[in-house]
Design a protein around this motif. Structure first.
Motif, PDB file in Angstrom:
ATOM      1  N   ASN A 114       5.302 -15.773   4.381  1.00  0.00           N
ATOM      2  CA  ASN A 114       4.774 -14.428   4.596  1.00  0.00           C
ATOM      3  C   ASN A 114       3.311 -14.339   4.172  1.00  0.00           C
ATOM      4  O   ASN A 114       2.493 -13.726   4.848  1.00  0.00           O
ATOM      5  N   GLU A 115       2.972 -14.952   3.047  1.00  0.00           N
ATOM      6  CA  GLU A 115       1.585 -14.945   2.593  1.00  0.00           C
ATOM      7  C   GLU A 115       0.693 -15.695   3.562  1.00  0.00           C
ATOM      8  O   GLU A 115      -0.433 -15.270   3.841  1.00  0.00           O
ATOM      9  N   LEU A 116       1.177 -16.812   4.090  1.00  0.00           N
ATOM     10  CA  LEU A 116       0.381 -17.582   5.047  1.00  0.00           C
ATOM     11  C   LEU A 116       0.171 -16.796   6.335  1.00  0.00           C
ATOM     12  O   LEU A 116      -0.900 -16.840   6.938  1.00  0.00           O
ATOM     13  N   THR A 117       1.174 -16.038   6.765  1.00  0.00           N
ATOM     14  CA  THR A 117       1.039 -15.215   7.962  1.00  0.00           C
ATOM     15  C   THR A 117      -0.013 -14.141   7.738  1.00  0.00           C
ATOM     16  O   THR A 117      -0.813 -13.856   8.634  1.00  0.00           O
ATOM     17  N   ASN A 118      -0.032 -13.544   6.564  1.00  0.00           N
ATOM     18  CA  ASN A 118      -1.006 -12.493   6.274  1.00  0.00           C
ATOM     19  C   ASN A 118      -2.418 -13.026   6.125  1.00  0.00           C
ATOM     20  O   ASN A 118      -3.371 -12.289   6.284  1.00  0.00           O
ATOM     21  N   GLU A 141      -3.735 -15.476   8.007  1.00  0.00           N
ATOM     22  CA  GLU A 141      -4.271 -15.978   9.272  1.00  0.00           C
ATOM     23  C   GLU A 141      -5.386 -15.068   9.756  1.00  0.00           C
ATOM     24  O   GLU A 141      -5.316 -13.858   9.626  1.00  0.00           O
ATOM     25  N   ASP A 142      -6.413 -15.678  10.329  1.00  0.00           N
ATOM     26  CA  ASP A 142      -7.532 -14.902  10.860  1.00  0.00           C
ATOM     27  C   ASP A 142      -7.327 -14.712  12.355  1.00  0.00           C
ATOM     28  O   ASP A 142      -7.835 -15.472  13.172  1.00  0.00           O
ATOM     29  N   ASN A 143      -6.554 -13.674  12.714  1.00  0.00           N
ATOM     30  CA  ASN A 143      -6.287 -13.413  14.125  1.00  0.00           C
ATOM     31  C   ASN A 143      -6.783 -12.043  14.558  1.00  0.00           C
ATOM     32  O   ASN A 143      -6.432 -11.567  15.627  1.00  0.00           O
ATOM     33  N   GLY A 144      -7.589 -11.391  13.752  1.00  0.00           N
ATOM     34  CA  GLY A 144      -8.186 -10.123  14.113  1.00  0.00           C
ATOM     35  C   GLY A 144      -7.311  -8.911  13.885  1.00  0.00           C
ATOM     36  O   GLY A 144      -7.736  -7.790  14.132  1.00  0.00           O
ATOM     37  N   MET A 145      -6.080  -9.099  13.448  1.00  0.00           N
ATOM     38  CA  MET A 145      -5.186  -7.966  13.190  1.00  0.00           C
ATOM     39  C   MET A 145      -5.334  -7.520  11.742  1.00  0.00           C
ATOM     40  O   MET A 145      -5.531  -8.333  10.849  1.00  0.00           O
ATOM     41  N   HIS A 198      -1.916  -4.724   7.447  1.00  0.00           N
ATOM     42  CA  HIS A 198      -0.762  -3.832   7.462  1.00  0.00           C
ATOM     43  C   HIS A 198      -0.018  -3.842   8.791  1.00  0.00           C
ATOM     44  O   HIS A 198       1.015  -3.198   8.904  1.00  0.00           O
ATOM     45  N   LEU A 199      -0.492  -4.560   9.796  1.00  0.00           N
ATOM     46  CA  LEU A 199       0.209  -4.654  11.077  1.00  0.00           C
ATOM     47  C   LEU A 199       0.675  -6.067  11.409  1.00  0.00           C
ATOM     48  O   LEU A 199       1.243  -6.294  12.470  1.00  0.00           O
ATOM     49  N   LYS A 200       0.456  -7.013  10.527  1.00  0.00           N
ATOM     50  CA  LYS A 200       0.831  -8.401  10.804  1.00  0.00           C
ATOM     51  C   LYS A 200       2.318  -8.674  10.676  1.00  0.00           C
ATOM     52  O   LYS A 200       2.780  -9.721  11.064  1.00  0.00           O
TER      53      LYS A 200
END
Length: 69
Positions: free
Chosen positions: A17-21, A23-27, A30-32
């Motif tokens: 979950n921390e790795l997903t948050n 990520e630099d994907n422009g989101m 709070h919406l990831k």
């Protein structure tokens, strides 16, 4: 000494979950989390804006009392 190294590796490793948050994907963060986070965010915004509008309406009504004949 083996147990100490394993303990610290497990304690300080980043969860999925921390790795997903991170990520630099422009989101925004709070919406990831997916659709659940999007729904919670929208519900919070609707309640916040609605509550603010209702409070302002009630203040306006209270500031102009009814005339007594």
């Amino acid at each position: 000494m083996f147990w100490k190294r394993t303990y610290f590796e497990n304690k300080y490793s980043a969860s999925e979950n921390e790795l997903t948050n991170q990520e630099d994907n422009g989101m925004p963060v709070h919406l990831k989390g997916g659709i659940a986070d999007a729904l919670l965010y929208r519900a919070t915004m609707i309640l916040t804006v609605g509550g603010t509008a209702y409070a302002m309406y009630e203040l306006a009504v209270a500031s102009f009392p009814k005339k007594q004949d």
